[in-house]
Design an enzyme around this catalytic site. Structure first.
Site, PDB file in Angstrom:
ATOM      1  N   GLY A 290       0.816  -1.221   0.000  1.00 27.67           N
ATOM      2  CA  GLY A 290       0.000   0.000   0.000  1.00 27.67           C
ATOM      3  C   GLY A 290       0.846   1.265   0.000  1.00 27.67           C
ATOM      4  O   GLY A 290       1.890   1.267   0.641  1.00 27.67           O
ATOM      5  N   GLU A 313      -0.935  -6.333   1.600  1.00 31.64           N
ATOM      6  CA  GLU A 313      -1.004  -5.105   2.400  1.00 31.64           C
ATOM      7  C   GLU A 313      -1.881  -5.388   3.607  1.00 31.64           C
ATOM      8  O   GLU A 313      -2.949  -5.969   3.493  1.00 31.64           O
ATOM      9  CB  GLU A 313      -1.572  -3.959   1.542  1.00 31.64           C
ATOM     10  CG  GLU A 313      -1.985  -2.722   2.295  1.00 31.64           C
ATOM     11  CD  GLU A 313      -0.874  -2.076   3.129  1.00 31.64           C
ATOM     12  OE1 GLU A 313       0.220  -1.842   2.610  1.00 31.64           O
ATOM     13  OE2 GLU A 313      -1.146  -1.802   4.328  1.00 31.64           O
ATOM     14  N   ASP A 337      -1.268  -9.767   6.870  1.00 33.90           N
ATOM     15  CA  ASP A 337      -0.001  -9.416   7.509  1.00 33.90           C
ATOM     16  C   ASP A 337       1.108 -10.149   6.751  1.00 33.90           C
ATOM     17  O   ASP A 337       1.088 -11.387   6.661  1.00 33.90           O
ATOM     18  CB  ASP A 337      -0.050  -9.854   8.982  1.00 33.90           C
ATOM     19  CG  ASP A 337       1.208  -9.429   9.746  1.00 33.90           C
ATOM     20  OD1 ASP A 337       2.280  -9.293   9.123  1.00 33.90           O
ATOM     21  OD2 ASP A 337       1.102  -9.235  10.967  1.00 33.90           O
ATOM     22  N   CYS A 411      12.494   4.080   2.820  1.00 38.06           N
ATOM     23  CA  CYS A 411      12.690   5.481   2.437  1.00 38.06           C
ATOM     24  C   CYS A 411      13.333   6.200   3.618  1.00 38.06           C
ATOM     25  O   CYS A 411      12.718   7.051   4.257  1.00 38.06           O
ATOM     26  CB  CYS A 411      11.356   6.121   2.049  1.00 38.06           C
ATOM     27  SG  CYS A 411      11.628   7.765   1.382  1.00 38.06           S
TER      28      CYS A 411
HETATM   29  C1  LIG Z   1       6.489   2.139   2.844  1.00 35.00           C
HETATM   30  S1  LIG Z   1       4.860   1.664   2.675  1.00 35.00           S
HETATM   31  C2  LIG Z   1       4.874   0.812   1.142  1.00 35.00           C
HETATM   32  C3  LIG Z   1       4.783   1.727  -0.063  1.00 35.00           C
HETATM   33  C4  LIG Z   1       4.417   0.968  -1.321  1.00 35.00           C
HETATM   34  N1  LIG Z   1       5.316  -0.132  -1.581  1.00 35.00           N
HETATM   35  C5  LIG Z   1       4.365   1.879  -2.528  1.00 35.00           C
HETATM   36  O1  LIG Z   1       5.331   1.912  -3.298  1.00 35.00           O
HETATM   37  O2  LIG Z   1       3.347   2.540  -2.723  1.00 35.00           O
HETATM   38  C6  LIG Z   1       4.694   0.343   3.804  1.00 35.00           C
HETATM   39  C7  LIG Z   1       3.326  -0.329   3.791  1.00 35.00           C
HETATM   40  O3  LIG Z   1       3.419  -1.513   4.589  1.00 35.00           O
HETATM   41  C8  LIG Z   1       2.168  -1.705   5.221  1.00 35.00           C
HETATM   42  N2  LIG Z   1       2.397  -2.646   6.337  1.00 35.00           N
HETATM   43  C9  LIG Z   1       2.761  -2.385   7.609  1.00 35.00           C
HETATM   44  N3  LIG Z   1       2.898  -3.532   8.300  1.00 35.00           N
HETATM   45  C10 LIG Z   1       2.612  -4.537   7.453  1.00 35.00           C
HETATM   46  C11 LIG Z   1       2.567  -5.943   7.584  1.00 35.00           C
HETATM   47  N4  LIG Z   1       2.871  -6.549   8.736  1.00 35.00           N
HETATM   48  N5  LIG Z   1       2.223  -6.677   6.495  1.00 35.00           N
HETATM   49  C12 LIG Z   1       1.931  -6.082   5.323  1.00 35.00           C
HETATM   50  N6  LIG Z   1       1.937  -4.734   5.146  1.00 35.00           N
HETATM   51  C13 LIG Z   1       2.282  -3.982   6.197  1.00 35.00           C
HETATM   52  C14 LIG Z   1       1.773  -0.300   5.614  1.00 35.00           C
HETATM   53  O4  LIG Z   1       0.360  -0.249   5.835  1.00 35.00           O
HETATM   54  C15 LIG Z   1       2.211   0.505   4.386  1.00 35.00           C
HETATM   55  O5  LIG Z   1       1.149   0.596   3.464  1.00 35.00           O
END
Ligand SMILES: C[S@@+](CC[C@H](N)C(=O)[O-])C[C@H]1O[C@@H](n2cnc3c(N)ncnc32)[C@H](O)[C@@H]1O
Length: 482
Positions: A290, A313, A337, A411
């Site tokens: 996400g 996500e 997750d 990032c």
């Molecule tokens: C840095 S962002 C990713 C950005 C995305 N890759 C993009 O390019 O648009 C990290 C994402 O990891 C999700 N996230 C957090 N913990 C997670 C988990 N345990 N499993 C899967 N997703 C997770 C967050 O909700 C967030 O949307």
């Protein structure tokens, strides 16, 4: 007084009451600032709505935007100057009065607003938004600030660079000291004056360009550049840099053939797709997808290479954003997750040839995009994030097949989120670290000694993305996390 008649007691002349007339741009900036400090709002979400609702456009809107974002960015420096000018400690000043003082100080020190106009227009807003007594206090403090320019104030309030370079840069470049230290550590800046660190900090205040991606197979990059008046980006073959304007007005963005995406993010996804791989190359996984920027690019590349992407996500809402982005592409979105590898049928152990972990992080690499972020983030946020990053990277190394490739991306340049995570994964799994430089477009300068790459705004014009590529050992390692 002339004349000889009996003298009357002298009366102090009082000025007739005049209703204050606050300037709408300054009033909007003040309301945005108080939303950020009182409600933890994001300025770039709150301010555009305020401007629209109040019909503030053109030069006034530009003024309000610079005033709001600049005041938020320079908070630490403005506070150092205000502390020197205020009769009361800042901690004892009402937060709304403090926001007004910061907004006034920013105009006086950073905008080409004449001193008397900056003071009186801010006091006018204070008379309406605060009390008369508070407006008088604002007037007194701002008048003291007008006694010097920014350089003279910095010379007084910033510790000397030769005595404490970190504390000096923190005040001069308006970043908390822990972020100055994190940048210096990541840059390996051994220059006593921390010259490169200063350049990295300054880049967080440079006017940002918007980067677009021309989605591969959907729209040609040159066509997007020509139709938007933008410039092709220097590194990613799909990047366009926009000079200005609202991306939402671009037809190709509205119909999903293009999107806003930092060029560094594009490079991270491209590096995963370009990493050398023997054997099958048809199942790709994005473990933290996400809102879908990288999943969109991976999906478009996968479509051209006969591969499929699973995008995971955890947040329902963000998973919906991914679905919208990848519609029409060979991408399946799962709300899960990402750490549940092996226990969920969507995430079989060893089931994927390429895996992206774009992990949640401090975002210290994108401070230029969010004016308040540098003050909101706290060092106390780091341990819980690094724990999650470690668990997600371990899950990715279970999800990838032996010989397959994982891209670990954050990032942020903070070493605890970058090199320390990679070293930990190598120690636990015996993964081989590949040279990311070979997977990036030829000719990119200043990529360091490898094998991982840290991009920087001041070097590459991108967000400060960190990218590492790890290959799961072909021989099953007893050290693989279960
Ligand atoms: C840095 S962002 C990713 C950005 C995305 N890759 C993009 O390019 O648009 C990290 C994402 O990891 C999700 N996230 C957090 N913990 C997670 C988990 N345990 N499993 C899967 N997703 C997770 C967050 O909700 C967030 O949307």
């Amino acid at each position: 007084m002339s004349g000889h008649g009996p003298s009357r007691p002298a009366r102090k002349a009082t000025r007739p009451y005049r209703k204050p007339v606050p300037d709408p741009a300054r009033r909007a900036a003040f309301d945005a600032l108080t939303s950020v400090s009182a409600r933890d709002a994001y300025a770039n979400l709150v301010l555009p709505g305020l401007l629209r609702d109040r019909g503030i456009t053109g030069r006034d809107a530009a003024f309000a935007t610079e005033l709001t974002y600049g005041t938020l960015r320079r908070r630490g420096t403005l506070d150092a100057v205000l502390a020197a000018c205020s009769s009361r400690p800042l901690a004892e000043i009402d937060p709304r009065v403090l926001d007004m003082l910061r907004m006034g100080a920013y105009q006086l020190l950073h905008m080409r607003v004449p001193a008397h106009a900056g003071v009186s227009a801010t006091v006018e807003v204070a008379r309406v938004a605060l009390s008369d007594g508070q407006a008088k206090f604002v007037n007194a403090v701002l008048r003291r600030i007008t006694e010097r320019d920014e350089e003279a104030w910095l010379a007084e309030v910033a510790p000397p660079r030769e005595r404490d370079a970190v504390a000096h840069l923190a005040v001069r470049y308006a970043h908390p000291e822990w972020i100055v230290r994190a940048f210096a550590d990541a840059l390996g800046d051994r220059d006593g004056a921390l010259a490169e660190t200063a350049a990295a900090l300054a880049a967080d205040d440079a006017p940002g360009t918007t980067h677009l991606i021309a989605r591969p197979g959907q729209i040609d990059r040159d066509e997007l550049a020509a139709s938007t008046g933008g410039e092709p980006g220097p590194w990613s073959p799909y990047a366009v840099h926009l000079g200005g304007g609202d991306p939402a007005d671009i037809a190709a963005v509205r119909d999903n053939r293009a999107a806003v995406q930092d060029e560094g993010s594009q490079l991270a996804a491209l590096a995963l797709a370009a990493a050398p791989l023997d054997g099958a190359d048809v199942r790709w996984l994005d473990l933290c997808a996400g809102p879908g920027g990288k999943a969109g690019l991976l999906g478009a590349l996968a479509a051209g290479r006969g591969a499929r992407v699973d995008a995971v996500e955890q947040s329902e809402h963000r998973a919906d954003l991914v679905r919208r982005t990848v519609s029409g592409l060979p991408v399946t979105v799962h709300t899960l997750d990402g750490r549940t590898v092996g226990s969920d049928p969507a995430l079989p152990e060893g089931g994927f040839d390429r895996v992206l972990v774009d992990a949640p992080c401090t975002g210290l690499g994108a401070l230029r995009r969010r004016p308040e972020a540098r003050w909101r983030r706290q060092p106390a946020d780091v341990p819980s994030l690094t724990k999650l990053q470690r668990e997600l990277l371990q899950a990715a190394l279970r999800a990838v097949r032996p010989g397959g490739v994982v891209a670990y991306v954050v990032c942020s340049p903070h070493l605890a989120e970058t090199r320390v995570q990679v070293a930990d994964a190598v120690r636990r799994t015996g993964a081989e670290v590949l040279d990311v430089r070979a997977a990036l477009p030829a000719g990119m300068p200043d990529l360091g000694a490898g094998p991982a790459v840290q991009l920087w705004p001041h070097r590459h014009g991108t967000d400060a993305m960190f990218v590492a590529l790890l290959r799961r050992p072909v021989q099953p390692s007893s050290a693989l996390p279960g």
